[in-house]
Design a protein around this motif. Structure first.
Motif, mmCIF file in Angstrom:
data_model
loop_
_atom_site.group_PDB
_atom_site.id
_atom_site.type_symbol
_atom_site.label_atom_id
_atom_site.label_comp_id
_atom_site.label_asym_id
_atom_site.label_seq_id
_atom_site.Cartn_x
_atom_site.Cartn_y
_atom_site.Cartn_z
ATOM 1 N N PRO A 49 0.834 -1.205 0.000
ATOM 2 C CA PRO A 49 0.000 0.000 0.000
ATOM 3 C C PRO A 49 0.871 1.259 0.000
ATOM 4 C CG PRO A 49 0.091 -0.890 2.207
ATOM 5 C CD PRO A 49 0.864 -1.842 1.320
ATOM 6 N N ILE A 50 0.491 2.194 -0.825
ATOM 7 C CA ILE A 50 1.189 3.482 -0.860
ATOM 8 C C ILE A 50 0.351 4.473 -0.061
ATOM 9 C CG2 ILE A 50 1.963 5.382 -2.335
ATOM 10 C CD1 ILE A 50 2.470 3.339 -4.515
ATOM 11 N N PHE A 51 0.998 5.219 0.786
ATOM 12 C CA PHE A 51 0.341 6.207 1.640
ATOM 13 C C PHE A 51 0.060 7.451 0.808
ATOM 14 C CE2 PHE A 51 0.570 9.501 5.035
ATOM 15 C CZ PHE A 51 -0.502 9.051 5.785
ATOM 16 N N TRP A 52 -1.061 7.443 0.088
ATOM 17 C CA TRP A 52 -1.365 8.527 -0.843
ATOM 18 C C TRP A 52 -1.695 9.834 -0.142
ATOM 19 C CZ3 TRP A 52 0.304 8.167 -5.489
ATOM 20 C CH2 TRP A 52 0.425 6.921 -6.079
ATOM 21 N N GLU A 53 -2.058 9.776 1.127
ATOM 22 C CA GLU A 53 -2.328 11.009 1.866
ATOM 23 C C GLU A 53 -1.063 11.853 1.998
ATOM 24 O OE1 GLU A 53 -3.282 8.011 2.906
ATOM 25 O OE2 GLU A 53 -5.457 8.124 2.953
ATOM 26 N N GLY A 54 0.080 11.190 1.915
ATOM 27 C CA GLY A 54 1.348 11.911 1.965
ATOM 28 C C GLY A 54 1.547 12.829 0.773
ATOM 29 N N LEU A 55 0.830 12.547 -0.302
ATOM 30 C CA LEU A 55 0.903 13.405 -1.485
ATOM 31 C C LEU A 55 0.339 14.795 -1.200
ATOM 32 C CD1 LEU A 55 1.732 13.334 -4.474
ATOM 33 C CD2 LEU A 55 -0.582 12.631 -5.014
ATOM 34 N N LEU A 56 -0.562 14.897 -0.230
ATOM 35 C CA LEU A 56 -1.144 16.197 0.124
ATOM 36 C C LEU A 56 -0.145 17.114 0.820
ATOM 37 C CD1 LEU A 56 -4.628 15.033 1.393
ATOM 38 C CD2 LEU A 56 -4.074 16.045 -0.807
ATOM 39 N N VAL A 57 0.961 16.560 1.287
ATOM 40 C CA VAL A 57 1.980 17.361 1.958
ATOM 41 C C VAL A 57 2.692 18.272 0.957
ATOM 42 C CG1 VAL A 57 4.154 17.217 3.208
ATOM 43 C CG2 VAL A 57 2.284 15.697 3.795
ATOM 44 N N LEU A 58 2.852 17.812 -0.265
ATOM 45 C CA LEU A 58 3.571 18.604 -1.272
ATOM 46 C C LEU A 58 2.907 19.953 -1.545
ATOM 47 C CD1 LEU A 58 4.601 15.726 -3.695
ATOM 48 C CD2 LEU A 58 5.983 16.844 -1.939
ATOM 49 N N PRO A 59 1.582 20.021 -1.756
ATOM 50 C CA PRO A 59 0.976 21.354 -1.929
ATOM 51 C C PRO A 59 1.083 22.243 -0.693
ATOM 52 C CG PRO A 59 -0.518 19.667 -2.701
ATOM 53 C CD PRO A 59 0.614 18.967 -2.042
ATOM 54 N N ILE A 60 1.045 21.640 0.496
ATOM 55 C CA ILE A 60 1.172 22.439 1.717
ATOM 56 C C ILE A 60 2.572 23.045 1.800
ATOM 57 C CG2 ILE A 60 1.191 22.354 4.233
ATOM 58 C CD1 ILE A 60 -0.999 20.202 4.020
#
Length: 125
Positions: A49-60
């Protein structure tokens, strides 16, 4: 150093130092780093599983950088609203855990961000 740079740095540091309102209560910067680390390890590692919620860190993180380097009050206002919105879900779900430190840092972030926007708007007139 100008008053604008000082206020921007104060705003960013106060936002990053906000304590979490969840059970663990880790600071916001530690949460961002952890999510980014788990996301990168999920992509580069062999985990299924890839932690896709971590992708939201990049815009922040991009919003923080734009907030730091921007000189337009419109862009700063937009960045301020985006960064403010990142804290709203934890405020709604864990409002009983709000303490003095959280209020102090959150209000410092809000006041210094608004101060930056007002000073830059006056300079641009």
């Amino acid at each position: 150093m100008s008053i604008i740079k000082i206020l921007k740095i104060v705003a960013i540091i106060s936002l990053l130092m906000l304590p979490g309102l969840s059970e663990n209560g880790i600071p916001f910067f530690a949460f961002l780093l952890y999510c980014l680390w788990v996301f990168i390890m999920g992509i580069l590692g062999n985990s299924d599983p890839i932690f896709w919620e971590g992708l939201l860190v990049l815009p922040i993180l991009a919003t923080l950088i734009v907030f730091l380097i921007s000189k337009s009050y419109k862009i700063l206002s937009f960045c301020f609203l985006i960064l403010l919105i990142t804290q709203i879900p934890s405020l709604i779900t864990n409002y009983k855990r709000i303490d003095f430190l959280f209020l102090f840092l959150f209000l410092t972030f809000i006041m210094s961000s608004i101060g930056v926007i007002v000073v830059i708007k006056k300079e641009q007139r």
